[in-house]
Design a protein around this motif. Sequence first.
Motif, mmCIF file in Angstrom:
data_model
loop_
_atom_site.group_PDB
_atom_site.id
_atom_site.type_symbol
_atom_site.label_atom_id
_atom_site.label_comp_id
_atom_site.label_asym_id
_atom_site.label_seq_id
_atom_site.Cartn_x
_atom_site.Cartn_y
_atom_site.Cartn_z
ATOM 1 N N GLN A 1 21.084 33.633 -16.399
ATOM 2 C CA GLN A 1 22.289 33.657 -15.575
ATOM 3 C C GLN A 1 22.302 32.501 -14.578
ATOM 4 N N GLN A 2 21.141 32.211 -13.999
ATOM 5 C CA GLN A 2 21.073 31.087 -13.069
ATOM 6 C C GLN A 2 21.378 29.764 -13.778
ATOM 7 N N ASN A 3 20.846 29.607 -14.981
ATOM 8 C CA ASN A 3 21.143 28.390 -15.743
ATOM 9 C C ASN A 3 22.621 28.322 -16.126
ATOM 10 N N LEU A 4 23.213 29.476 -16.449
ATOM 11 C CA LEU A 4 24.643 29.498 -16.770
ATOM 12 C C LEU A 4 25.483 29.128 -15.555
ATOM 13 N N ALA A 5 25.048 29.576 -14.361
ATOM 14 C CA ALA A 5 25.763 29.182 -13.142
ATOM 15 C C ALA A 5 25.715 27.673 -12.956
ATOM 16 N N LEU A 6 24.562 27.070 -13.241
ATOM 17 C CA LEU A 6 24.447 25.612 -13.151
ATOM 18 C C LEU A 6 25.328 24.925 -14.191
ATOM 19 N N VAL A 7 25.372 25.500 -15.396
ATOM 20 C CA VAL A 7 26.224 24.938 -16.445
ATOM 21 C C VAL A 7 27.693 25.005 -16.030
ATOM 22 N N CYS A 8 28.104 26.156 -15.449
ATOM 23 C CA CYS A 8 29.485 26.299 -14.983
ATOM 24 C C CYS A 8 29.811 25.257 -13.913
ATOM 25 N N HIS A 9 28.844 25.002 -13.031
ATOM 26 C CA HIS A 9 29.055 23.993 -11.983
ATOM 27 C C HIS A 9 29.332 22.624 -12.606
ATOM 28 N N TYR A 10 28.509 22.221 -13.557
ATOM 29 C CA TYR A 10 28.698 20.907 -14.174
ATOM 30 C C TYR A 10 29.968 20.856 -15.018
ATOM 31 N N VAL A 11 30.315 21.965 -15.671
ATOM 32 C CA VAL A 11 31.547 21.990 -16.465
ATOM 33 C C VAL A 11 32.766 21.815 -15.563
ATOM 34 N N ARG A 12 32.756 22.476 -14.396
ATOM 35 C CA ARG A 12 33.874 22.331 -13.466
ATOM 36 C C ARG A 12 33.949 20.925 -12.901
#
Length: 343
Positions: A160-171
Amino acid sequence: VSLPFVPTFYLPLHSMTAFVMAVFLVEKPRLLPSFFFFGIAWFMCAVMWLKHYTPNPWFRCKSFGDFFIALILGYQSAGEIEAHENEEKAIASKEEWDQRVKAAEEAAVKAAEEAAKAAEAEEELLKEFGENAQGEGEETEGHKGFPKISILKPILFPIQQNLALVCHYVRVVRNVIIWEESYYSFWITFVSLVLGIVFVFLPWVFLLKWMLRIIVWTFLGPWMFFVDKCYLQKKKPLTEEQEEKREEKLEEEKSQGREEMADELRRQREEELKAKDMKAALYGKYETTVPAVQSDRYIDYPLHSSSATKYHCDEDDIQAVERIGGQEIPVAGETTPLIPKQE
């Protein structure tokens, strides 16, 4: 295209550009790198055009030409936005976009319902032949009374933490593509255009061919046998005593490295605590992180009743702030030691 005494008509410029680029690329494959960068610039400019000419003035961004003039001349003019400017067209455009989004969501829900019905029909069909679609009988439906499954937390929480980081970069990438971060968008477009022009004249096929030739004839030729014979095979295997000494030396170096790392981490922690206390003493006890790049899920825009005007200031209006002598607070990435100084 709008001409006097001629009805307005639209030209498929993007389709024409894609066709011309594809024709040249088929006939001259050496233009692939150049067209790759030209394609990035073309895509960014197309998105910029849609963003720049949107009816809502608050949605607009500075054009590529504005940034290029600022790059050449060193300054750029600021525009003004009046209250309720182009409000009717902006509202109509927003409603049209909301209708398109609603239609797409309804189509997705309908497709999901149809897929669920098809799955139920397939399951019923399999049950008629004595097979269970779940493969485990009725036990797969779960049992009541069991506690919540938390044994997967050590596995899922890092994901989940890695997905949050992925969401940050995607945005961040999304904001760059739609020219919300227009400075980054401009530089990506400008660099892509420059690289595209460079690769038009750069003989990259010739350079790549000779680079590969040098690599192959240097590291894969029969003379590598002599390298193996004269250098690699001369290395004698270590004795048990030498192996033990080598392992002891490695262990000692690792231990010393761990101690140095622990000292460095303690020093960094002390510097962070001192910097935090000094910031609280100078600016107050409340602090927040201001992101350098927008990564919000939803972008906030001003209301139609808002306005923007040019701000004119004279040099006499600027009040100089006296600095108090002492140690400056380091910003992120600096390692200046925080040592108080006396005036």
